[in-house]
Design an enzyme around this catalytic site. Structure first.
Site, short mmCIF file in Angstrom:
data_model
loop_
_atom_site.label_atom_id
_atom_site.label_comp_id
_atom_site.label_asym_id
_atom_site.label_seq_id
_atom_site.Cartn_x
_atom_site.Cartn_y
_atom_site.Cartn_z
N ARG A 14 0.81 -1.22 0.00
CA ARG A 14 0.00 0.00 0.00
C ARG A 14 0.84 1.27 0.00
O ARG A 14 0.32 2.36 -0.19
CB ARG A 14 -0.97 0.00 1.20
CG ARG A 14 -2.20 -0.85 0.93
CD ARG A 14 -3.09 -0.92 2.15
NE ARG A 14 -2.54 -1.82 3.16
CZ ARG A 14 -2.97 -1.89 4.42
NH1 ARG A 14 -3.95 -1.11 4.82
NH2 ARG A 14 -2.43 -2.74 5.27
N GLY A 106 8.63 -3.55 12.53
CA GLY A 106 9.44 -2.50 11.89
C GLY A 106 8.62 -1.32 11.40
O GLY A 106 9.15 -0.25 11.17
C1 UD1 Z 1 -1.15 -8.32 13.43
C2 UD1 Z 1 -1.71 -9.17 14.57
C3 UD1 Z 1 -2.95 -8.48 15.14
C4 UD1 Z 1 -2.62 -7.08 15.60
C5 UD1 Z 1 -1.98 -6.30 14.46
C6 UD1 Z 1 -1.47 -4.98 14.96
C7 UD1 Z 1 -1.22 -11.48 14.07
C8 UD1 Z 1 -1.73 -12.73 13.51
N1 UD1 Z 1 -2.05 -10.45 14.03
O1 UD1 Z 1 -2.13 -8.21 12.43
O2 UD1 Z 1 -3.48 -9.23 16.22
O3 UD1 Z 1 -3.79 -6.42 16.04
O4 UD1 Z 1 -0.85 -7.02 13.93
O5 UD1 Z 1 -1.06 -4.21 13.87
O6 UD1 Z 1 -0.10 -11.43 14.53
N2 UD1 Z 1 4.94 -9.60 8.92
C9 UD1 Z 1 5.99 -10.36 8.49
N3 UD1 Z 1 5.74 -11.52 7.85
C10 UD1 Z 1 4.48 -11.95 7.61
C11 UD1 Z 1 3.41 -11.17 8.07
C12 UD1 Z 1 3.67 -10.00 8.72
O7 UD1 Z 1 7.15 -10.01 8.67
O8 UD1 Z 1 4.34 -13.03 7.03
C13 UD1 Z 1 5.22 -8.35 9.62
C14 UD1 Z 1 4.76 -7.12 8.87
O9 UD1 Z 1 5.82 -6.59 8.10
C15 UD1 Z 1 4.37 -6.17 9.99
C16 UD1 Z 1 3.92 -7.10 11.10
O10 UD1 Z 1 4.48 -8.36 10.81
O11 UD1 Z 1 5.47 -5.44 10.44
C17 UD1 Z 1 2.41 -7.21 11.22
O12 UD1 Z 1 1.87 -7.62 10.01
P1 UD1 Z 1 0.47 -7.10 9.52
O13 UD1 Z 1 0.08 -7.88 8.32
O14 UD1 Z 1 0.46 -5.64 9.45
O15 UD1 Z 1 -0.43 -7.47 10.79
P2 UD1 Z 1 -1.79 -8.26 10.85
O16 UD1 Z 1 -1.58 -9.64 10.43
O17 UD1 Z 1 -2.79 -7.44 10.16
#
Ligand code: UD1
Ligand code: CA
Length: 462
Positions: A14, A106
C-alpha cells in the site's frame, strides 16, 4: 537474556513504492531506525530482523546504522507466526523462562523503551501482550478476556464473531514471550484460519491451555502503537511526532510562533528565551543559545548558534557555527563548514561556503564567498565574488583584519588582501593587495563629447 525480533518482511504494497516500507521516513529517518534505537536501549543479547526477499536495501541501511543485528529472510509471507519462526535459530536462552523474546514491528516506529520495559515486567515470566483500547478497532486482533479479566486468547478481526468484533481492546502486536516456550509453541502453529496464515497470536491460546500466565500492559501514550501501511498513515504519524517534539521544546522554554508549523528532523537543543517563527525546519543536530531568534521559513542543518544571534527569514544554514550577536539574512545561504565569529553580519542574497568570517565583519548584500578566511572588522561590499574555482581546483582567498572590499570586486584566488587594505569598487584582483594601501584595477573613465546616439539628434535619414 533478552532477544528482540523485529518483523519487517511484510510487502508494504500500500506504500506503492520501490523502497521497503520500513525505510520510509518519519521526521527524516527511516522508521526502522526508531525501532532499532528503542530496542538497543533495552541492551538485548540479540536483535534479529525478519526481512522479505527484496531486502538488500534494508540490510545496507542497517549495516551502516548499527552493526549488531542479525537478519533472517522469510521467503513467503505466511503470517506473523511464520515470520517469528524464521528467527528462532538466533534466539539465545539459558533454558529459563526468565529469558524473554520481545517481538516488535518494523512499521510501528514510535513504541517507547519505557513501554517495552513495562511489558517485559508485566509478563511475570509468562506471556505479555501490549494492548490498547481503540474507538475504532477495525482490522486489529481483539483481546478476549474471561469474567475475571484474564486474557484467554486473541482473535483476528477476520476470524472474529459479532460479539468479539465489539471488543475495543486490541493487540498492538508487541508481545513478550519466554524464549524457551516461544521455541516450543511456534513450531506447533497451524494456519487453520480465514487468512490461511500462521498467526503469532495463537500462542496466547497455547499459553492459557498450559497454565502459563498471560499478562498485559498499555503504552504510555496512545500514539506509540500506531503503524504505517500507507502514506496517509505515515503523514498522520509524522504530524503526531512533530507535535510531540514541539511540545518538548516549548516545555524546555522555547517560544514557538506556531507549534503546528515547525519540523524537527533530528535534535534541537535550545537555551533560554529562544524564539522560532513559523515554517522552520531543523535537521541533524542544531543547538541554539539563549535569546536566539529564528525568523520564518529558515532551514538549519547541523548548526550551532551562540546567544543573542538572529537568523532572519528564508535563510538556509548547513554545517555552520555562529558566534554570539551575529545577524544572518534574510535570504542568506551558509554551507559546508562555516565559522562566523561574534557581532558579524551576513545580509541578503549572500552565499558563504567553507569559510571563516571574523568578528564584527560584514557582507551585507549579494555576495559569494567561497573557501575564504576573513579577518575581523572586514567590510565586503555588494556584489563581491571570490573566484575560488578554475574549473578543476579550489583555491583560498585570505582577507586580513580591517580590510575594505569595494562593491562589485572579483577576488581571483589564490589571493590575499592585507590588513587595512582597501580594494576599490569594481576591481578584479589577480595579485595580492598589500596592507594599508588602496588597490584598484579599473579602466580609466573617459567621455566622448561629440558623440551622438544612433537615431537621435541631427540624423538626416528619413
Ligand atoms: C497483526 C496481529 C494483530 C494485531 C496487528 C497490529 C497477528 C496474527 N495479528 O495483524 O493481532 O492487532 O498485527 O497491527 O499477529 N509480517 C511479516 N511476515 C508476515 C506477516 C507479517 O514479517 O508473514 C510483519 C509485517 O511486516 C508487519 C507485522 O508483521 O510489520 C504485522 O503484520 P500485519 O500484516 O500488518 O499485521 P496483521 O496480520 O494485520
Ligand atoms: Ca496480515
Amino acid at each position: 537474556m533478552l532477544n528482540i525480533v523485529i518483523l519487517a518482511a511484510g510487502l508494504g504494497t500500500r506504500m506503492k513504492s520501490n523502497f521497503p516500507k520500513v525505510l520510509h521516513a518519519l521526521a527524516g529517518r527511516p522508521m526502522l531506525a526508531y525501532v532499532i534505537d528503542s530496542a538497543l536501549a533495552l541492551r538485548p543479547s540479540s536483535i534479529t530482523i525478519v526481512v522479505g526477499n527484496e531486502s538488500n536495501q534494508i540490510r545496507d541501511f542497517v549495516k551502516r546504522y548499527s552493526c549488531d543485528v542479525n537478519f533472517v529472510v522469510q521467503v513467503n509471507q505466511l503470517g506473523t507466526g511464520h515470520a517469528v519462526k524464521q528467527a528462532l535459530p538466533n534466539l539465545l536462552d539459558s533454558g529459563s523462562e526468565k529469558d524473554s523474546t520481545l517481538i516488535l514491528y518494523g512499521d510501528v516506529p514510535l513504541v517507547k523503551t519505557i513501554t517495552m520495559e513495562s511489558l517485559l515486567e508485566a509478563r511475570k515470566n509468562g506471556l505479555g501482550i501490549l494492548t490498547s483500547f481503540l474507538d475504532n478497532p477495525n482490522g486489529y486482533g481483539r483481546i478476549i478476556r474471561d469474567h475475571n479479566g484474564f486474557i484467554r486468547k486473541i482473535v483476528e478481526h477476520r476470524d472474529a464473531n459479532q460479539i468479539e468484533l465489539n471488543i475495543k481492546e486490541i493487540n498492538t502486536g508487541i508481545i513478550a514471550v519466554p524464549t524457551v516456550l516461544l521455541k516450543k509453541w511456534i513450531v506447533n502453529l497451524n494456519n487453520d484460519n480465514k487468512q490461511k496464515e500462521y498467526y503469532l497470536t495463537d500462542i496466547v491460546g497455547m499459553a492459557v491451555s498450559e497454565g502459563v500466565f498471560v499478562g498485559s500492559s498499555r503504552p504510555k501514550e496512545n500514539w506509540e502503537i500506531l503503524g504505517v501501511n500507507n502514506h496517509v498513515q505515515q503523514a498522520n504519524l509524522e504530524r503526531i511526532w512533530q507535535e510531540e517534539q514541539a511540545k518538548l521544546i516549548m516545555e524546555s522554554g522555547v517560544t514557538l510562533a506556531d507549534p503546528k508549523r515547525i519540523d524537527i528532523r533530528g535534535t534541537l537543543e535550545c537555551g533560554k528565551d529562544v524564539f522560532i517563527d513559523v515554517g522552520c525546519i531543523f535537521e541533524g543536530v542544531v543547538v541554539l543559545g539563549d535569546n536566539v531568534r529564528i525568523g520564518p521559513y529558515c532551514i538549519l542543518k547541523d548548526v550551532c548558534i551562540a546567544r543573542d544571534s538572529i537568523v532572519n527569514a528564508y535563510s538556509h544554514l548547513c554545517d555552520a557555527n555562529l558566534g554570539n550577536n551575529v545577524q544572518i539574512g534574510p535570504f542568506s545561504r551558509l554551507r559546508d563548514c562555516i565559522d562566523i565569529d561574534s557581532y558579524s553580519k551576513i545580509g541578503n542574497f549572500v552565499e558563504i561556503k567553507n569559510s571563516n568570517f571574523g568578528k564584527l565583519s560584514k557582507a551585507n548584500h549579494l555576495t559569494y564567498i567561497g573557501d575564504a578566511d576573513i579577518g575581523s572588522n572586514v567590510n565586503i561590499g555588494a556584489g563581491t565574488i571570490t573566484c575560488n574555482y578554475d574549473g578543476l581546483n579550489k583555491f583560498r582567498t585570505i582577507i586580513e583584519d580591517n580590510a575594505f572590499i569595494g562593491s562589485d570586486s572579483q577576488l581571483i584566488a589564490p589571493v590575499m588582501v592585507g590588513k587595512d587594505a582597501t580594494i576599490a569598487a569594481g576591481t578584479t584582483l589577480t595579485n595580492d593587495a598589500p596592507e594599508g594601501q588602496l588597490t584598484l584595477s579599473r579602466v580609466r573613465q573617459y567621455s566622448i563629447p561629440d558623440w551622438t546616439r544612433p537615431g537621435s539628434g541631427n540624423s538626416k535619414k528619413d
